[in-house]
Design a protein around this motif. Structure first.
Motif, mmCIF file in Angstrom:
data_model
loop_
_atom_site.group_PDB
_atom_site.id
_atom_site.type_symbol
_atom_site.label_atom_id
_atom_site.label_comp_id
_atom_site.label_asym_id
_atom_site.label_seq_id
_atom_site.Cartn_x
_atom_site.Cartn_y
_atom_site.Cartn_z
ATOM 1 N N GLY A 219 0.792 -1.223 0.000
ATOM 2 C CA GLY A 219 0.000 0.000 0.000
ATOM 3 C C GLY A 219 0.820 1.266 0.000
ATOM 4 N N GLY A 220 2.133 1.146 0.248
ATOM 5 C CA GLY A 220 2.996 2.327 0.165
ATOM 6 C C GLY A 220 3.810 2.625 1.406
ATOM 7 N N GLN A 221 4.259 1.553 2.121
ATOM 8 C CA GLN A 221 5.063 1.743 3.334
ATOM 9 C C GLN A 221 4.320 2.657 4.311
ATOM 10 O OE1 GLN A 221 7.149 -0.838 2.277
ATOM 11 N NE2 GLN A 221 8.842 0.214 3.248
ATOM 12 N N ILE A 363 9.797 3.439 10.352
ATOM 13 C CA ILE A 363 10.273 3.147 11.700
ATOM 14 C C ILE A 363 11.211 1.962 11.602
ATOM 15 C CG2 ILE A 363 8.281 1.668 12.223
ATOM 16 C CD1 ILE A 363 8.544 2.825 15.136
ATOM 17 N N GLY A 364 12.334 2.047 12.324
ATOM 18 C CA GLY A 364 13.330 0.998 12.206
ATOM 19 C C GLY A 364 13.817 0.907 10.774
ATOM 20 N N LEU A 365 13.964 -0.322 10.289
ATOM 21 C CA LEU A 365 14.404 -0.520 8.904
ATOM 22 C C LEU A 365 13.218 -0.863 7.996
ATOM 23 C CD1 LEU A 365 17.838 -2.287 9.443
ATOM 24 C CD2 LEU A 365 17.418 0.015 8.539
ATOM 25 N N PHE A 366 12.140 -0.113 8.177
ATOM 26 C CA PHE A 366 10.975 -0.138 7.290
ATOM 27 C C PHE A 366 10.661 1.316 6.969
ATOM 28 C CE2 PHE A 366 6.418 0.200 6.560
ATOM 29 C CZ PHE A 366 6.149 -0.843 5.697
ATOM 30 N N ILE A 367 11.096 1.763 5.778
ATOM 31 C CA ILE A 367 11.048 3.197 5.458
ATOM 32 C C ILE A 367 10.531 3.388 4.038
ATOM 33 C CG2 ILE A 367 12.470 5.275 5.117
ATOM 34 C CD1 ILE A 367 14.380 4.129 7.255
ATOM 35 N N GLY A 368 9.702 4.415 3.858
ATOM 36 C CA GLY A 368 9.215 4.778 2.536
ATOM 37 C C GLY A 368 9.516 6.225 2.215
ATOM 38 N N VAL A 369 9.892 6.480 0.983
ATOM 39 C CA VAL A 369 10.137 7.840 0.494
ATOM 40 C C VAL A 369 9.145 8.096 -0.631
ATOM 41 C CG1 VAL A 369 11.792 9.420 -0.540
ATOM 42 C CG2 VAL A 369 12.578 7.712 1.107
ATOM 43 N N ASP A 370 8.208 8.999 -0.388
ATOM 44 C CA ASP A 370 7.098 9.270 -1.302
ATOM 45 C C ASP A 370 7.503 10.373 -2.273
ATOM 46 O OD1 ASP A 370 4.572 10.029 -2.439
ATOM 47 O OD2 ASP A 370 3.570 9.197 -0.675
ATOM 48 N N LEU A 371 7.629 10.022 -3.551
ATOM 49 C CA LEU A 371 8.031 10.986 -4.580
ATOM 50 C C LEU A 371 6.791 11.572 -5.250
ATOM 51 C CD1 LEU A 371 11.059 9.134 -6.253
ATOM 52 C CD2 LEU A 371 11.028 10.624 -4.240
ATOM 53 N N ARG A 406 3.141 3.396 -7.536
ATOM 54 C CA ARG A 406 4.511 2.896 -7.774
ATOM 55 C C ARG A 406 5.537 4.018 -7.651
ATOM 56 N NH1 ARG A 406 4.744 -2.211 -6.946
ATOM 57 N NH2 ARG A 406 6.814 -2.125 -7.879
ATOM 58 N N ASN A 407 5.304 4.905 -6.698
ATOM 59 C CA ASN A 407 6.185 6.070 -6.539
ATOM 60 C C ASN A 407 6.854 6.120 -5.174
ATOM 61 O OD1 ASN A 407 3.474 6.651 -5.437
ATOM 62 N ND2 ASN A 407 4.374 8.620 -4.894
ATOM 63 N N ILE A 408 6.675 5.074 -4.372
ATOM 64 C CA ILE A 408 7.264 5.048 -3.037
ATOM 65 C C ILE A 408 8.547 4.235 -3.077
ATOM 66 C CG2 ILE A 408 6.860 4.620 -0.588
ATOM 67 C CD1 ILE A 408 4.708 6.393 -1.922
ATOM 68 N N LEU A 409 9.680 4.866 -2.798
ATOM 69 C CA LEU A 409 10.924 4.120 -2.653
ATOM 70 C C LEU A 409 10.845 3.345 -1.344
ATOM 71 C CD1 LEU A 409 13.537 6.887 -3.577
ATOM 72 C CD2 LEU A 409 12.420 5.249 -5.109
ATOM 73 N N LYS A 410 11.026 2.031 -1.407
ATOM 74 C CA LYS A 410 10.868 1.224 -0.190
ATOM 75 C C LYS A 410 12.223 0.697 0.276
ATOM 76 C CE LYS A 410 9.568 -3.020 -2.700
ATOM 77 N NZ LYS A 410 8.579 -4.108 -2.788
ATOM 78 N N PHE A 411 12.478 0.922 1.551
ATOM 79 C CA PHE A 411 13.688 0.424 2.200
ATOM 80 C C PHE A 411 13.287 -0.669 3.191
ATOM 81 C CE2 PHE A 411 14.886 4.613 0.783
ATOM 82 C CZ PHE A 411 16.234 4.527 0.475
ATOM 83 N N LYS A 412 13.674 -1.900 2.895
ATOM 84 C CA LYS A 412 13.476 -3.029 3.811
ATOM 85 C C LYS A 412 14.693 -3.948 3.705
ATOM 86 C CE LYS A 412 9.532 -4.045 1.926
ATOM 87 N NZ LYS A 412 8.248 -4.715 1.570
ATOM 88 N N PRO A 413 15.883 -3.449 4.054
ATOM 89 C CA PRO A 413 17.109 -4.207 3.830
ATOM 90 C C PRO A 413 17.316 -5.302 4.868
ATOM 91 C CG PRO A 413 17.628 -2.194 4.995
ATOM 92 C CD PRO A 413 16.144 -2.143 4.693
#
Length: 468
Positions: A219-221, A363-371, A406-413
């Motif tokens: 849904g967009g982090q 929060i933590g290593l679950f991050i979204g960057v909304d462009l 499809r514009n949210i950069l998702k960080f879940k490393p």
């Protein structure tokens, strides 16, 4: 010929011939052939090292030696089904129970998150005697037919919404109807769920469960506002249903502050069922459903045995125990909190610098960057996000996008992602965005000329794709 000796082109040709085309690749125009992984890094057939920012399955790191060794040692002794007594399954269940509220004390082991959510649906229906399910818009809960039916992300592209499925608004305080300036978005979004329930009941429908990812990913982090789950639970339980949290993407310490993401909603909130997958086995096919004695007893009252050939095997449980051991000994939950906060701060600095970044959340290593295209409308910058991901890949950083636009950069490393990794990613992100802004500015200047060149196309298409 060994697979790792083939050239990338040959491997790609074989895949196109032998594998269904709906099984898609990352970066389809120029896919990466990965032959090895270690920690937070992956390596292609030429030995080039890529920083993996998205693989939440390799939770404690690709090919972690403790996990690999645990699987290897147990494989040499015994691997069979759970109809035989074995210590691994009870030891593992006891260790998982220590991480959860005491009410969640009965465990079922399976092979995948999809299997876990399918079983959760069966449990809910048997316990309540009802059939209907409330889900959030844009949700994804798995690829089985039963789960496609409760995944708006999927069913809207197929046969549509079943009459027993009821969709509530995503509690998105950046794009949804109740935003960051609302005095109580948790209550407002929970009231929308109540309206959905009331509407269903007016039509004679009976609610079995509310299914929700603790942090909606596809849904967009999304980070639901605190207090939302407890209020929704009141509405769902008041209608005779139960509350199911899907921790398949975000469990096992990823959020840093807590071991489970649903715990962000307050210490008094306890779901009726928790489903687990992906990170639970660090790449080994393992999943779990945790529930209450009451729900389990209702399921057992059917007299129908639940059996899973590979779920709960000695090897799977040895792997699960090893993952928990690594999380504890390497203090990866605290690490996620520390590195995640650092990464969020770096990304917020980029938001202040680059107008295309509309929101940084996580929060933590679950991050979204909304462009976004512009601040006023918050229109998704889909093409720009795709271009940015492509440029990062050219610079050996693997990132992806999510969200309805499809514009949210998702960080879940992987959880071993470091401070230096965070600096590297954000520095490259800054470089690519700066380059994009220069090109976009040039495009705008050309368009303002009395006689602009005829070959000036859409700005994103005109961006220089040379490696930064």
């Amino acid at each position: 010929m060994a697979a790792d000796q083939r050239g990338k082109a040959e491997t790609l040709a074989l895949r196109r011939r032998l594998i269904g085309s709906s099984c898609r690749l990352f970066f389809p125009e120029d896919p990466v052939k990965i032959t090895r992984g270690q920690g937070q890094y992956m390596y292609d057939e030429q030995g080039a090292e890529y920083l993996d920012c998205i693989n939440n399955v390799a939770h404690v790191g690709h090919c972690h030696p403790v996990v690999v060794q645990a699987a290897h040692e147990q494989n040499q002794v015994l691997n069979t089904n759970s109809r035989y007594l074995h210590d691994n399954i009870v030891n593992y269940a006891r260790r998982l129970a220590e991480t959860l509220p005491e009410q969640l004390c009965v465990f079922y082991f399976l092979n995948s998150g999809s299997e876990a959510n399918d079983l959760a649906l069966r449990l809910a229906r048997q316990y309540t005697g009802h059939q209907d399910v409330v889900v959030l818009d844009h949700a994804y809960h798995g690829h089985l037919s039963s789960l496609i039916d409760i995944s708006p992300y999927k069913f809207r592209n197929l046969e549509g919404q079943k009459e027993w499925v009821h969709v509530a608004p995503l509690p998105d305080i950046y794009r949804g109807p109740y935003r960051e300036d609302h005095p109580n978005p948790a209550e407002a979004y929970a009231s929308d769920v109540k309206h959905v329930i009331d509407s269903a009941q007016e039509r004679g429908r009976k609610i079995a469960a509310f299914f929700v990812e603790s942090l909606p990913s596809v849904g967009g982090q999304i980070i639901p506002p605190a207090g939302y789950f407890p209020r929704v639970a009141e509405h769902i339980r008041g209608a005779g249903g139960i509350f199911v949290v899907d921790e398949i993407q975000v469990g096992f310490g990823r959020v840093g502050k807590h071991f489970w993401a649903f715990q962000l909603q307050g210490e008094n909130f306890v779901p009726d069922i928790v489903t687990m997958g992906k990170p639970i086995g660090n790449g080994h096919p393992l999943a779990c459903v945790a529930t209450t004695q009451a729900v389990a007893r209702a399921f057992e009252a059917t007299g129908v045995e639940y059996f899973n050939t590979f779920g709960g095997s000695p090897v799977s449980c040895a792997v699960g125990l090893a993952v928990l051991e690594v999380l504890e000994k390497e203090q990866l939950q605290a690490h996620a909190a520390h590195v995640g906060s650092f990464l969020m701060e770096l990304l917020r600095q980029q938001k202040a610098k680059h107008p295309i970044i509309g929101d940084v959340r996580g929060i933590g290593l679950f991050i979204g960057v909304d462009l976004i295209k512009d601040e006023a409308t918050r229109k998704p910058a889909t093409e720009e996000a795709d271009y940015l991901v492509s440029r990062l890949k050219e610079n050996y950083i693997l990132l992806s996008t999510d969200g309805p636009g499809r514009n949210i950069l998702k960080f879940k490393p992987p959880m071993c992602f470091s401070l230096d990794d965070a600096r590297r990613v954000v520095a490259m992100l800054d470089a690519v965005l700066t380059d994009m802004e220069k090109v976009l500015s040039s495009c705008a200047t050309l368009r303002l000329q009395p006689h602009p060149p005829k070959d000036v196309g859409p700005c994103v298409c005109a961006l220089d794709r040379e490696q930064t």
